[in-house]
Design a protein around this motif. Structure first.
Motif, PDB file in Angstrom:
ATOM      1  N   ALA A  16      49.986  13.332  65.777  1.00  0.00           N
ATOM      2  CA  ALA A  16      51.312  12.171  64.885  1.00  0.00           C
ATOM      3  C   ALA A  16      50.775  11.179  64.003  1.00  0.00           C
ATOM      4  CB  ALA A  16      52.832  12.697  65.602  1.00  0.00           C
ATOM      5  N   PRO A  17      51.927  11.220  63.661  1.00  0.00           N
ATOM      6  CA  PRO A  17      51.708   9.425  63.011  1.00  0.00           C
ATOM      7  C   PRO A  17      52.038   8.321  64.462  1.00  0.00           C
ATOM      8  CG  PRO A  17      52.842  11.039  61.687  1.00  0.00           C
ATOM      9  CD  PRO A  17      52.301  12.032  62.396  1.00  0.00           C
TER      10      PRO A  17
ATOM     11  N   LEU B 198      56.417   7.360  60.227  1.00  0.00           N
ATOM     12  CA  LEU B 198      56.558   9.157  59.167  1.00  0.00           C
ATOM     13  C   LEU B 198      56.501   8.620  57.852  1.00  0.00           C
ATOM     14  CD1 LEU B 198      59.687  10.480  60.860  1.00  0.00           C
ATOM     15  CD2 LEU B 198      57.582  10.562  61.653  1.00  0.00           C
TER      16      LEU B 198
ATOM     17  N   PHE C 186      57.496  11.350  51.937  1.00  0.00           N
ATOM     18  CA  PHE C 186      56.726  12.298  51.673  1.00  0.00           C
ATOM     19  C   PHE C 186      57.530  12.702  49.806  1.00  0.00           C
ATOM     20  CE2 PHE C 186      55.656  13.582  55.520  1.00  0.00           C
ATOM     21  CZ  PHE C 186      53.866  13.432  55.545  1.00  0.00           C
TER      22      PHE C 186
ATOM     23  N   GLN D 145      55.785  22.598  55.686  1.00  0.00           N
ATOM     24  CA  GLN D 145      54.678  22.512  57.429  1.00  0.00           C
ATOM     25  C   GLN D 145      54.854  23.032  57.825  1.00  0.00           C
ATOM     26  OE1 GLN D 145      57.960  19.831  59.114  1.00  0.00           O
ATOM     27  NE2 GLN D 145      56.518  18.757  59.964  1.00  0.00           N
TER      28      GLN D 145
ATOM     29  N   LYS E 119      60.329  19.406  65.322  1.00  0.00           N
ATOM     30  CA  LYS E 119      60.593  17.854  65.108  1.00  0.00           C
ATOM     31  C   LYS E 119      59.557  17.654  66.472  1.00  0.00           C
ATOM     32  CE  LYS E 119      64.402  16.856  61.968  1.00  0.00           C
ATOM     33  NZ  LYS E 119      65.625  16.250  62.154  1.00  0.00           N
TER      34      LYS E 119
ATOM     35  N   GLU F 273      56.412  15.579  68.449  1.00  0.00           N
ATOM     36  CA  GLU F 273      56.056  15.217  68.106  1.00  0.00           C
ATOM     37  C   GLU F 273      55.056  14.676  69.055  1.00  0.00           C
ATOM     38  OE1 GLU F 273      58.389  11.699  66.376  1.00  0.00           O
ATOM     39  OE2 GLU F 273      58.770  13.180  64.746  1.00  0.00           O
TER      40      GLU F 273
ATOM     41  N   PHE G   8      55.570  17.245  63.532  1.00  0.00           N
ATOM     42  CA  PHE G   8      53.809  16.273  62.822  1.00  0.00           C
ATOM     43  C   PHE G   8      53.180  15.932  63.971  1.00  0.00           C
ATOM     44  CE2 PHE G   8      55.820  13.397  59.848  1.00  0.00           C
ATOM     45  CZ  PHE G   8      56.731  13.982  59.821  1.00  0.00           C
TER      46      PHE G   8
ATOM     47  N   GLN H  98      50.843  17.499  59.490  1.00  0.00           N
ATOM     48  CA  GLN H  98      52.471  17.128  58.979  1.00  0.00           C
ATOM     49  C   GLN H  98      52.586  17.344  57.427  1.00  0.00           C
ATOM     50  OE1 GLN H  98      50.513  13.192  57.342  1.00  0.00           O
ATOM     51  NE2 GLN H  98      50.145  11.844  59.257  1.00  0.00           N
TER      52      GLN H  98
END
Length: 434
Positions: free
Chosen positions: A12-13, A16, A19, A36, A194, A196, A215, A219
């Motif tokens: 996960a980044p 967010l 996009f 995704q 979702k 994460e 994520f 991503q």
């Protein structure tokens, strides 16, 4: 274990990412779709959820549903986009009745159905069951979010093939009872979305949830493709040929005339979303397999997205709105075969503007019933009042609107609802970006 092509270990980044569409996406003939993955506990890809990123707008409409699926099949090419995996598409309730769903193989697509508005009545919720059941009977699998587990939506639960549990909205202590309730009252496969963190993943995996999205796994990846846009005049002629049930040879001739038109058709029919087991390489074969009804739906959607010399397809969109509105209004009062002609009247009412020649001259090149030409050229006959009412909807002339609706014994509610449906059906993402 999954192969490298079917798995990912992207963490996960820290924030967010955005996009949104690429800055020049709207200026060029580009369709940009984000995908995704939805994966199992071993990170093997089960399917992909698709999101349109052609415009920077996140506005989600029935038209954007149709355009996303249309671009995924006709432009991006599902082999490059999702391979043989299942496709998850977000829907509005208005889009579920759209003709674009007739273009795809139900086995290939999961329709993600949102809950109704927070203040929706029990009657409205129950009123959607027939439409959802019809989709199931056609072979579509339906996915719902966790709102379907609330008491008002109990009647929807038996229709669920998937239920998505939102890890950002679900309190940890509620995970176990919610999973238990879902299993006791449905046959749905549960998807934790979702996700994460590793903790969120492990919690749901321990509860027996088998599919995951978020994520922590991957991503969304942007897939861009250049759209080959045929001439509007050729798309209109194709629609006309289909409407008069022309021969395969006649339809093949118009496809040969426009490389972009034929290219789009072959790419669409050979996409995995269409569900064929063999590749189609000839125009004649494509027309025979697709059939006239699906060919018309495909051409009508293509008309809303085609451009001439890079300009916005506002006239083509308006023509399709007119056609769809007249078709819906005629369905209230006329036999089904007359509804088809009502559509032709609406679409061809702007033929002079689209082709740049007088309407009478434009109509000389197409074979139309007298009832259609009477309405278009002489403003008389069975379709004339429908066309006049359609134009009144566009102009906002309330006095004419009320008078014409009364003459046809249609209520304001009937006309306004039909107009909203027509706008949603025909609106294009390209126009939303203007």
């Amino acid at each position: 274990m999954p192969s490298p092509a079917d798995s990912t270990d992207i963490a996960a980044p820290s924030a967010l990412p955005d996009f949104g569409a690429a800055p020049d996406a709207q200026a060029s003939n580009q369709a940009i779709i984000a995908r995704q993955p939805i994966v199992d506990a071993q990170r093997a890809v089960y399917g992909y959820e698709l999101f349109d990123r052609t415009t920077a707008s996140n506005h989600h409409t029935a038209a954007s549903d149709a355009a996303l699926l249309f671009n995924a099949l006709s432009n991006a090419g599902t082999e490059a986009l999702v391979g043989k995996k299942t496709v998850f598409i977000n829907c509005t309730h208005e889009s579920l009745a759209g003709g674009h769903l007739e273009l795809i193989h139900p086995d290939k697509v999961v329709l993600e159905i949102p809950p109704l508005a927070v203040d929706a009545s029990a009657q409205n919720i129950e009123g959607r069951i027939a439409a959802l059941q019809a989709l199931r009977q056609r072979g579509f699998r339906l996915a719902f979010d966790q709102q379907v587990l609330r008491r008002p939506y109990a009647s929807w639960l038996p229709l669920a093939s998937f239920i998505k549990l939102d890890m950002q909205a679900l309190k940890p202590e509620l995970a176990a009872p919610l999973v238990q309730f879902a299993r006791a009252h449905s046959q749905a496969t549960l998807v934790a979305e979702k996700v994460e963190t590793a903790e969120q993943f492990q919690r749901m995996a321990d509860l027996g949830v088998t599919l995951f999205q978020g994520f922590w796994f991957a991503q969304p990846v942007l897939v861009s493709t250049t759209i080959a846009k045929p001439a509007q005049a050729n798309v209109i002629q194709l629609i006309n040929l289909v409407r008069k049930q022309a021969s395969t040879a006649e339809i093949e001739e118009i496809l040969k005339r426009d490389p972009a038109l034929s290219f789009n058709l072959l790419r669409f029919i050979n996409s995995s979303g269409f569900g064929l087991s063999c590749e189609v390489t000839s125009f004649r074969h494509a027309v025979m397999i697709l059939g006239l009804k699906k060919l018309f739906r495909w051409a009508a959607l293509l008309l809303t997205t085609s451009r001439a010399d890079g300009t916005a397809p506002a006239v083509g969109t308006t023509a399709v709105v007119r056609g769809r509105l007249m078709e819906l209004l005629a369905a209230e009062l006329l036999p089904p075969e007359e509804c088809d002609n009502a559509f032709v009247v609406g679409v061809f009412s702007l033929l002079d503007v689209m082709l740049g020649i007088p309407l009478e001259k434009a109509l000389q090149s197409v074979a139309l019933p007298d009832t259609v030409t009477d309405a278009l050229l002489h403003h008389k006959g069975v379709f004339a009042p429908f066309l006049a009412l359609t134009k009144a909807c566009e102009s906002g002339d309330e006095e004419s609107f009320a008078r014409l609706a009364q003459e046809l014994h249609l209520t304001n509610r009937q006309v306004n609802w039909a107009h909203l449906q027509a706008l949603a059906w025909a609106e294009s993402l390209g126009e939303e970006a203007m």
